[in-house]
Write an enzyme that holds these catalytic residues in place. Structure first.
Site, PDB file in Angstrom:
ATOM      1  N   TYR A 105     -15.294  27.606  32.176  1.00  0.00           N
ATOM      2  CA  TYR A 105     -15.602  28.984  32.310  1.00  0.00           C
ATOM      3  C   TYR A 105     -14.325  29.647  32.380  1.00  0.00           C
ATOM      4  CZ  TYR A 105     -16.312  33.403  34.800  1.00  0.00           C
ATOM      5  OH  TYR A 105     -16.522  34.686  34.808  1.00  0.00           O
ATOM      6  N   GLU A 193     -15.644  37.711  30.103  1.00  0.00           N
ATOM      7  CA  GLU A 193     -16.238  36.421  30.397  1.00  0.00           C
ATOM      8  C   GLU A 193     -16.591  35.451  29.209  1.00  0.00           C
ATOM      9  OE1 GLU A 193     -18.696  35.915  34.265  1.00  0.00           O
ATOM     10  OE2 GLU A 193     -20.002  35.889  32.682  1.00  0.00           O
TER      11      GLU A 193
END
Ligand code: GDP
Ligand code: MN
Length: 392
Positions: A105, A193
């Site tokens: 991530y 993101e």
């Protein structure tokens, strides 16, 4: 403003970030044609992904692989029209499927507490980061970019090391982290993101095995207040998915944020709107919204604002608080009276107007039998009482 994955990926590509190629498709036929092109280019499988502005598409069945053009068509026709968290899928992206070794991530956000741009990374990618934050907060590593110098290479390297990346993958990570930071700055984004940032297996020209980091998913939220600086980004707005109330507020030039209380507030100026909400809470009420009509609001805007407030069925009373500078009190009063005469339902209202043309406003309101208050405290207290159904 949220933008679709495909558009977010285009912004990443502009900054030179590694994103596997994709095509957008709106019909099963388009899915088939796109899939065929990826098979012709040597891909063994294609991935088909729903384009909706919500997360967790994978879990909801909106991300699927296919091994032939026919299978892709079949998967595409199942995903198109599917309902994901209340949103109908109108388009998908089709791309060559990659061979995932590991998912990370990587996100860039604005940390309002430190007033800096912060990068967050985790080796627990692919799952929702909120879930990681809850179950295993230690698995999320952070670094703040310097406001003047930006995100320095050593900072990005530290973050990459923290999530366990080494050697060539670490070098790639540094470039990606700096590219995401650049994407944030270049577009005035609130959030960039990548989840997952994936290590994928490949083969080099000589036939040896390679590993590469690629941005497999992308989520970007643009700062609405920054959009004026990027006229081209306005075309990325997906009106199919915009909340109708938000769309109306935007067209009226009103800053409107829905909350869950019962007192609708109409105010001019963001600071005054916050103060008004604070006083509503101080007197035991809960604001139903934040609403700033802006400076110099005309009667049509005021009427539109009242309509937006009344659209919320939870609203039991309306508090109008206007500090007239360039905003004229009589203009606001006229708008309120217009709104009253055409409103969809009866809701008690308390009006406080001071400043420019306040006397004229007071006269208009009196003639229209609208409840007024002279101080903000009095107005807030009255509105709270009215919302609770107390008689005056
Ligand atoms: P989200 O569920 O809305 O976050 O959608 P993602 O784009 O992140 O996709 C969900 C998951 O699908 C990813 O975490 C991957 O595990 C998987 N996925 C996406 N693209 C590919 C691909 O090209 N190949 C493989 N094998 N899996 C993929
Ligand atoms: Mn994802």
């Amino acid at each position: 403003m949220k933008i679709q994955e495909a558009d977010a990926k285009s912004l990443l590509v502009t900054q030179g970030l590694p994103v596997p190629a994709w095509e957008l498709a709106r019909t099963p036929g388009e899915v088939k044609a796109a899939a065929q092109r990826f098979f012709d280019a040597g891909n063994a499988k294609v991935v088909i992904k729903a384009q909706v502005l919500v997360g967790g598409r994978g879990k909801a069945g909106g991300v699927k692989l296919a091994a032939s053009a026919d299978e892709a068509t079949e998967v595409g026709s199942r995903i198109l029209g599917m309902d994901i968290k209340g949103i109908t899928v109108r388009k998908v992206i089709v791309g060559g499927a990659v061979d995932i070794v590991k998912e990370y991530y990587l996100g860039v956000i604005i940390d309002r507490a430190t007033r800096r741009i912060v990068l967050m990374a985790s080796a627990e990618g692919g799952v929702e980061i909120e879930e990681v934050a809850r179950a295993n907060p230690g698995a999320i590593h952070r670094v703040s970019a310097d406001p003047q110098l930006g995100l320095l290479a050593f900072q990005a390297r530290g973050l990459g090391l923290a999530v366990g990346l080494r050697d060539s993958l670490l070098t790639q990570f540094v470039a990606i982290a700096q590219g995401l930071y650049a994407t944030m700055k270049a577009n005035d984004a609130d959030l960039v993101e990548i989840n997952p940032l994936a290590v994928v297996a490949g083969t080099a020209a000589g036939g040896s095995a390679t590993q590469q980091l690629v941005c497999l998913d992308a989520k970007i939220t643009l700062d609405d207040s920054g959009l004026a600086r990027h006229p081209a980004l306005e075309s990325l707005r997906d009106s199919d998915e915009e909340d109708p109330t938000d769309a109306r507020a935007r067209k009226l030039g009103i800053n409107f944020i829905r909350l869950d209380g019962t007192i609708g507030c109409m105010v001019n100026g963001a600071g005054l709107a916050m103060t008004t909400m604070d006083l509503v809470k101080h007197y035991g009420g809960e604001p139903a919204n934040f609403l700033d009509v802006g400076g110099g609001a005309r009667h049509e805007t005021v009427r539109g604002a009242i309509e937006l407030i009344l659209d919320d069925p939870n609203v039991k009373a309306i508090l109008v608080n206007i500090f007239g500078g360039i905003t004229r009190g009589d203009e606001v009063a006229a708008g309120l009276i217009e709104a009253r005469s055409s409103q969809s339902r009866e809701v008690p209202m308390v009006v406080r107007i001071v400043g420019t043309n306040a006397e004229e406003a007071a006269r208009l309101l009196r003639e229209a039998h609208l409840e007024t208050a002279t101080s903000l405290d009095e107005a807030a207290e009255k509105a709270v009482a009215l919302a609770k159904g107390a008689t005056r």
